[in-house]
Enzyme design. Structure first.
Site, PDB file in Angstrom:
ATOM      1  N   SER A  46       0.679  -2.494   7.094  1.00 16.23           N
ATOM      2  CA  SER A  46       0.717  -3.932   5.906  1.00 16.23           C
ATOM      3  C   SER A  46       0.637  -5.360   6.791  1.00 16.23           C
ATOM      4  O   SER A  46       1.488  -5.742   6.851  1.00 16.23           O
ATOM      5  CB  SER A  46       1.332  -3.709   4.802  1.00 16.23           C
ATOM      6  OG  SER A  46       0.941  -2.577   3.876  1.00 16.23           O
ATOM      7  N   GLY A  55      -2.614  -7.225   2.630  1.00 20.23           N
ATOM      8  CA  GLY A  55      -4.024  -7.973   2.890  1.00 20.23           C
ATOM      9  C   GLY A  55      -4.159  -9.967   2.405  1.00 20.23           C
ATOM     10  O   GLY A  55      -4.503 -10.359   2.637  1.00 20.23           O
ATOM     11  N   HIS A  92       6.920  11.114   6.285  1.00 18.54           N
ATOM     12  CA  HIS A  92       5.843   9.663   5.673  1.00 18.54           C
ATOM     13  C   HIS A  92       6.713   9.680   5.396  1.00 18.54           C
ATOM     14  O   HIS A  92       7.046   8.424   4.609  1.00 18.54           O
ATOM     15  CB  HIS A  92       5.258  10.542   5.069  1.00 18.54           C
ATOM     16  CG  HIS A  92       4.247   8.955   4.771  1.00 18.54           C
ATOM     17  ND1 HIS A  92       2.479   9.358   3.875  1.00 18.54           N
ATOM     18  CD2 HIS A  92       4.235   7.623   4.272  1.00 18.54           C
ATOM     19  CE1 HIS A  92       2.154   8.389   3.994  1.00 18.54           C
ATOM     20  NE2 HIS A  92       2.873   7.314   4.083  1.00 18.54           N
ATOM     21  N   GLY A 152       0.760  -7.968   5.439  1.00 20.19           N
ATOM     22  CA  GLY A 152       0.738  -8.366   4.047  1.00 20.19           C
ATOM     23  C   GLY A 152       0.261  -7.714   2.329  1.00 20.19           C
ATOM     24  O   GLY A 152      -0.558  -8.462   1.675  1.00 20.19           O
ATOM     25  N   TYR A 201      -2.852  10.149   1.354  1.00 22.48           N
ATOM     26  CA  TYR A 201      -3.978   9.189   1.266  1.00 22.48           C
ATOM     27  C   TYR A 201      -5.307  10.307  -0.102  1.00 22.48           C
ATOM     28  O   TYR A 201      -5.628  11.054   0.811  1.00 22.48           O
ATOM     29  CB  TYR A 201      -4.332   8.176   1.933  1.00 22.48           C
ATOM     30  CG  TYR A 201      -3.611   7.866   2.956  1.00 22.48           C
ATOM     31  CD1 TYR A 201      -2.266   7.411   2.482  1.00 22.48           C
ATOM     32  CD2 TYR A 201      -3.440   7.665   4.007  1.00 22.48           C
ATOM     33  CE1 TYR A 201      -1.143   6.962   2.717  1.00 22.48           C
ATOM     34  CE2 TYR A 201      -2.244   6.854   5.044  1.00 22.48           C
ATOM     35  CZ  TYR A 201      -1.235   6.564   4.538  1.00 22.48           C
ATOM     36  OH  TYR A 201      -0.325   5.787   4.651  1.00 22.48           O
TER      37      TYR A 201
END
Length: 371
Positions: A212, A217, A133, A215, A65
């Site tokens: 998520s 956002g 990851h 979704g 990230y």
């Protein structure tokens, strides 16, 4: 919110090895961009501290990230919090090569180099939960897990997690050392893990960390009541594009109407649905706004019955969701394509196949290695 109205965030156990976390975690990725512009360090630190003050103790980051910057930010925030009361999760296995191309790597040597680098960036002595990851399909999972097991024995990590792993990979990994948590996408419009992955986790005693959960956002109104920045990762997702988005807006409006019945926002109803999926589930929504953080925490106040959960599912039939959850070039990195070779066999190298994905990522500032 007045102190007497504050909700007490429950604690849940992930896996069978002893890891206990807040029922709601916080995904730190967005603080370094991806969905919106990255926030200044002082803002990011204040958001993490606010989450902790409200009872969130489970924080998720990754060396991927913000091209390492997210771990540095989280490390700075941890200096202002009691370390022993925080459950820190980070990840390894995805990176950029010298040509700005994405690669997936899980060799024992890479595992060790990554954990050492993460410990330094985070400025901590140990990592509570360390995930692979994405799965390297060229390396037997036993080789990767063998090194992770050594890191547990050395005290550098406490628990092991996987993200986007296939059922076969999960079983084989778990046979080497118990997997504590599996991080997967799980939301009202992405439910493909429910048939096989979720039952497998419960069979093996593995906790589930949905990423998520709103979704990307969408159920918080992103691209509907809130505009999307031009460099947002959302813009490459099929469900947010053209006719697909227009069709999916109808699903949002249905959830919006049902949320009114429950006296909450659409985002709170969608997050409450994920929170109700089991006592071994701790979703990790992220945000760059304190009001959204508070709203997410308050979704724990929304109580849903079995009938309520069915009604919500019936409102969002997965076969009516328009568009794939990811672009075609990204699907090779999901759990459906995450089997690894047996020891002694040769897998398919994904680094060359990933070049087009690297170019796509590079066009989105939040995920570019330049960020």
């Amino acid at each position: 919110m007045a102190e007497q109205q504050a909700i007490q965030i429950p604690r849940v156990k992930l896996g069978t090895q002893g890891l206990e976390v807040s029922k709601l975690g916080f995904g730190c990725m967005g603080l370094s961009g991806v969905y919106n512009d990255p926030v200044p360090d002082d803002v990011g630190i204040s958001i993490i501290k606010h989450a902790f003050s409200r009872g969130v103790t489970f924080f998720d980051t990754s060396d991927f990230y913000g091209n390492n910057t997210n771990e540095i930010l989280v490390g700075k925030a941890l200096k202002q919090l009691p370390r022993e009361k925080v459950q820190l999760a980070t990840k390894f296995g995805v990176g950029w090569d010298a040509n700005n191309q994405l690669f997936i790597k899980g060799t024992p040597e890479y595992v060790r180099s990554c954990v050492e680098a993460s410990l330094k960036r985070l400025d901590v002595e140990y990592i509570d939960l360390y995930y692979q990851h994405r799965i390297d399909t060229t390396v037997p999972i036993e080789d990767t897990m063998g090194e992770l097991k050594k890191l547990v024995e050395e005290g550098k990590i406490k628990y092991i997690g996987l993200s986007e792993a296939s059922p076969d990979t999960i079983r084989r990994a778990h046979a080497v050392h118990p997997i504590t948590a599996l991080q997967m996408e799980w939301s009202l419009w992405t439910r493909d893990i429910e048939d096989e992955i979720v039952p497998l986790c419960r069979e093996l005693g593995i906790g589930i960390v949905p990423y998520s959960p709103l979704g990307q956002g969408f159920f918080a109104g992103k691209a509907i009541v809130e505009s999307v920045p031009t460099d947002s990762f959302v813009n490459v997702l099929p469900r947010f594009q053209g006719e697909n988005l227009e069709r999916n807006k109808k699903l949002y409006l249905q959830i919006q109407k049902l949320a009114e019945k429950h006296g909450c926002t659409p985002a709170q109803l969608a997050l409450a649905w994920v929170l109700h999926r089991g006592d071994d589930v701790s979703p990790i929504p992220g945000t760059t706004k304190l009001k959204n953080l508070d709203s997410n925490i308050d979704s724990l106040k929304v109580k849903l019955t079995t009938e309520d959960l069915k009604e919500i599912c019936d409102l969002i039939p997965t076969n009516e969701v328009a568009g794939a959850s990811l672009p075609d070039s990204f699907t090779q990195f999901t759990w459906k394509f995450a089997n690894t070779p047996l020891q002694g066999e040769q897998g398919v190298n994904l680094s060359m196949e990933a070049k087009s994905v690297g170019n796509t990522f590079g066009s989105v500032s939040g995920l570019s290695r330049k960020n």
